[in-house]
Design an enzyme around this catalytic site. Structure first.
Site, PDB file in Angstrom:
ATOM      1  N   ASP A  80       0.809  -1.217   0.000  1.00  0.00           N
ATOM      2  CA  ASP A  80       0.000   0.000   0.000  1.00  0.00           C
ATOM      3  C   ASP A  80       0.842   1.267   0.000  1.00  0.00           C
ATOM      4  OD1 ASP A  80      -2.334  -1.474   0.042  1.00  0.00           O
ATOM      5  OD2 ASP A  80      -2.636  -1.305   2.203  1.00  0.00           O
ATOM      6  N   SER A 119      -8.610  -5.687  -8.229  1.00  0.00           N
ATOM      7  CA  SER A 119      -7.242  -5.354  -8.621  1.00  0.00           C
ATOM      8  C   SER A 119      -7.064  -5.389 -10.136  1.00  0.00           C
ATOM      9  CB  SER A 119      -6.277  -6.356  -7.975  1.00  0.00           C
ATOM     10  OG  SER A 119      -5.031  -6.364  -8.622  1.00  0.00           O
ATOM     11  N   ARG A 133      -4.296  -5.404 -11.641  1.00  0.00           N
ATOM     12  CA  ARG A 133      -3.205  -6.370 -11.866  1.00  0.00           C
ATOM     13  C   ARG A 133      -3.759  -7.784 -11.989  1.00  0.00           C
ATOM     14  NH1 ARG A 133      -1.067  -9.931  -8.432  1.00  0.00           N
ATOM     15  NH2 ARG A 133      -2.182  -8.997  -6.703  1.00  0.00           N
ATOM     16  N   ARG A 134      -4.671  -8.151 -11.092  1.00  0.00           N
ATOM     17  CA  ARG A 134      -5.241  -9.498 -11.149  1.00  0.00           C
ATOM     18  C   ARG A 134      -6.161  -9.657 -12.352  1.00  0.00           C
ATOM     19  NH1 ARG A 134      -6.177  -9.140  -4.759  1.00  0.00           N
ATOM     20  NH2 ARG A 134      -4.250 -10.135  -4.049  1.00  0.00           N
ATOM     21  N   ARG A 175     -14.858  -4.771  -3.798  1.00  0.00           N
ATOM     22  CA  ARG A 175     -14.006  -4.258  -2.737  1.00  0.00           C
ATOM     23  C   ARG A 175     -14.511  -4.815  -1.423  1.00  0.00           C
ATOM     24  NH1 ARG A 175     -12.547   1.556  -1.549  1.00  0.00           N
ATOM     25  NH2 ARG A 175     -11.545   0.368   0.105  1.00  0.00           N
ATOM     26  N   VAL A 226     -11.322  -9.041   3.802  1.00  0.00           N
ATOM     27  CA  VAL A 226     -11.227 -10.468   3.480  1.00  0.00           C
ATOM     28  C   VAL A 226     -12.545 -11.176   3.744  1.00  0.00           C
ATOM     29  CG1 VAL A 226     -10.143 -12.643   4.174  1.00  0.00           C
ATOM     30  CG2 VAL A 226      -8.726 -10.606   3.821  1.00  0.00           C
ATOM     31  N   ARG A 245     -15.216 -10.383   1.116  1.00  0.00           N
ATOM     32  CA  ARG A 245     -14.973 -11.000  -0.193  1.00  0.00           C
ATOM     33  C   ARG A 245     -15.269 -12.490  -0.179  1.00  0.00           C
ATOM     34  NH1 ARG A 245     -10.049  -7.685  -3.080  1.00  0.00           N
ATOM     35  NH2 ARG A 245     -10.373  -5.732  -1.979  1.00  0.00           N
TER      36      ARG A 245
END
Length: 318
Positions: free
Chosen positions: A85, A130, A132-133, A150, A153, A156
């Site tokens: 971060d 993300s 990137r993902r 978003r 944990v 999600r």
């Protein structure tokens, strides 16, 4: 004359379960290695208060600034962040005093019915916030529908349990620290999914003018982790200047012919995953920052800056 008892260190943390768990781990290290008492002080950040996608809020730095403000204002003495971060630009008055031993940096899948990525049927809904993902998943060509989500944990994973999505991709480190690895259905090989720079590592910051505390916190440092994340973040820093494409990077200290060396891999991708520049390099552990900068320069020379001009897949169907 009895020496004065050192003051209790106030450790600033975000309020989420993962953040307080990570901060608690650092607090335990401080107690064990430095013999100082610690109290956690919760600090609300912009990233915690908003449900907007991180990319629209200025990226992951929105989780960091409030903690740094609390440090500079003297409300806390130490702050703990997920290192991925941290913005790559140094903050005036703030010292990155320690990078402790890193958790496994890989990404993992939590899917319904114990499925792996390859076992999910075409058209399955996979949640991740993300870029990137998203890009790396799209590049795998599995025919998954990617949904931006978003939340912490628990939020999600609950989306999987309640059937809102068929799977989510998360950082293994967070689940390990929360004691929830039993919910992982697949650990993704970095060949499939390179993690974010710094993923799995923690950053311990304090005020740079508190030189005694900077020196004391250095006892929490893991040199191999510091070298690896320095190289990864150097890639990120160099590419940020000329490339806004999603980026993954992973460095590891390995045994080379002449002793330990650093092996660094990185990938920059177009939004739809259709184009990528993937490269690797090795170099001396002591030269981590230069290694990352050199690899980023080579990636830019190979066209990394042009990747975001690739036509995006607007419906996020991979």
């Amino acid at each position: 004359m009895t020496a004065a008892t050192p003051a209790v260190l106030r450790l600033g943390t975000r309020a989420s379960a993962l953040a307080t768990t990570q901060s608690g781990l650092v607090a335990d290290m401080i107690r064990e290695r430095l013999g100082r008492e610690v109290e956690l002080v919760e600090v609300s950040t912009e990233g915690d208060r908003s449900a907007a996608p991180l990319a629209t809020m200025g990226g992951s730095g929105v989780f960091v600034s409030a903690l740094r403000d609390a440090l500079l204002a003297g409300r806390v003495d130490v702050a703990v962040h997920s290192l991925k971060d941290l913005p790559t630009t140094p903050a005036e008055g703030i010292a990155l005093a320690a990078v402790p031993l890193r958790e496994d940096p890989r990404d993992v899948v939590v899917a319904r019915d114990g499925l792996t990525l390859g076992e999910l049927p075409v058209g399955s809904a996979l949640g991740t916030g993300s870029p990137r993902r998203v890009s790396q998943l799209a590049a795998l060509g599995l025919g998954l529908d990617l949904h931006g989500i978003r939340g912490n944990v628990d939020t999600r994973i609950r989306k999987v349990r309640e059937g809102e999505v068929d799977a989510v991709v998360l950082a293994r480190a967070g689940l390990a620290r929360l004691g929830r690895l039993d919910e992982v259905t697949e650990v993704l090989d970095p060949l499939q999914m390179l993690p974010a720079p710094g993923q799995g590592a923690l950053a311990v910051e304090c005020r740079s003018d508190d030189t005694d505390l900077v020196a004391a916190l250095s006892h929490l440092e893991d040199p191999a982790t510091r070298a690896a994340v320095t190289a990864e973040r150097a890639v990120l820093s160099a590419l940020e200047a000329g490339c806004s494409a999603p980026l993954g990077a992973l460095a590891e200290v390995v045994e080379g012919e002449d002793g330990e060396e650093l092996w660094l891999r990185a990938v920059a991708l177009s939004e739809d995953g259709g184009l990528s520049v993937r490269m690797s390099a090795t170099g001396p552990v002591a030269d981590a920052a230069h290694l990352g900068t050199r690899l980023a320069s080579e990636m830019l020379a190979e066209g990394a800056a042009d990747l975001m001009e690739a036509p995006p897949v607007r419906n996020q169907h991979a």
